[in-house]
Design an enzyme around this catalytic site. Sequence first.
Site, PDB file in Angstrom:
ATOM      1  N   HIS A 148      18.634  60.074  -3.850  1.00 54.35           N
ATOM      2  CA  HIS A 148      19.702  60.600  -2.993  1.00 54.35           C
ATOM      3  C   HIS A 148      19.406  62.059  -2.601  1.00 54.35           C
ATOM      4  O   HIS A 148      20.141  62.983  -2.986  1.00 54.35           O
ATOM      5  CB  HIS A 148      21.024  60.500  -3.773  1.00 54.35           C
ATOM      6  CG  HIS A 148      22.254  60.536  -2.934  1.00 54.35           C
ATOM      7  ND1 HIS A 148      22.652  61.651  -2.242  1.00 54.35           N
ATOM      8  CD2 HIS A 148      23.205  59.588  -2.694  1.00 54.35           C
ATOM      9  CE1 HIS A 148      23.784  61.389  -1.606  1.00 54.35           C
ATOM     10  NE2 HIS A 148      24.139  60.153  -1.849  1.00 54.35           N
ATOM     11  N   GLU A 253      17.887  59.430   2.520  1.00 56.23           N
ATOM     12  CA  GLU A 253      17.725  58.845   1.190  1.00 56.23           C
ATOM     13  C   GLU A 253      16.876  57.576   1.236  1.00 56.23           C
ATOM     14  O   GLU A 253      17.231  56.611   1.926  1.00 56.23           O
ATOM     15  CB  GLU A 253      19.109  58.524   0.620  1.00 56.23           C
ATOM     16  CG  GLU A 253      20.083  59.688   0.675  1.00 56.23           C
ATOM     17  CD  GLU A 253      21.540  59.251   0.577  1.00 56.23           C
ATOM     18  OE1 GLU A 253      21.809  58.156   0.054  1.00 56.23           O
ATOM     19  OE2 GLU A 253      22.419  60.019   1.050  1.00 56.23           O
TER      20      GLU A 253
END
Length: 278
Positions: A148, A253
């Site tokens: 992330h 991401e």
Amino acid sequence: MAATSVVVLDRGNNTTCTINLHGATVVSWRVNNQEQLFVSKQAVFDGKKAIRGGIPFVFPQFGPWNYGPQHGFARIVRWNLEKPPERLASGDIEAIFSLIDSDFTRAVWSYPFQLTYRLILREKELHSNIAVYNPSKESTFSFNLLLHTYFKVPDVRRCQITGLQGCTYLDKTTNEGALYQETRDVVTIGEWTDRIYQNTPHEHIITNVVSGRKMRIQKCNFPDTVIWNPWVEHAKEMNDFGDDEYPNMVCVESGHVSSPVILLPGMGFEASQILQVM
Ligand code: TA6
């Protein structure tokens, strides 16, 4: 005295990478003393909450989860430093982190697992290599996996993201969760953006990152790419994110989230990402 929670890879020339063992979260990546990652000024380091920024490690679930916290437990548990930072013959610095099941993880997800997370700091690149192993002799499990990554940018409104044209995406800003097709050759961010692009190419370029440079993302075995910026309203909703911080970050991401990875007993899965300052 509490054991250290922070590991620093120092390659010299002010090129460093700092990892917090809480979630094995990369909290800093400096290339010639230029920070490439965004960490909120209001990030919480209490060893409980996910760190708001850097590269949180999302496993075994991406998104909401009936069994436990959103985005799974890997980013909110303490990892082990399997192999301390070591200079390789190439001059690069490598460290290895690991996580196995525990009472805490088994309380929400009953499967034994072994995660290995190898980071290599090169002159202008950060390599992340992940291995997931199913040590069970009889049970199969499925999981999502995602890095992330919060990139630091002077102004997200000036960034362009390549490699998404023609891709199908799920738009999480519309609650019907419909699928759309990206028609733009470069994606720009000018509003709340929260999209899961499916089966994306191996490479994306983000323009206008720190120092006006470009960031190249190369991914392997991460078929999806999530693009997120909370924009004005959702920035205000997060108490570990400054109301005025949304222009200075963009999440791009690398993940395996549109469909789960299914791991048979005794089998392993590997995925990797290379971030390169251009
Ligand atoms: O990756 C995008 C996303 O799934 C957004 O929907 C938003 O929830 C973001 O992750 C941050 O989630 P967190 O649980 O860290 O607040």
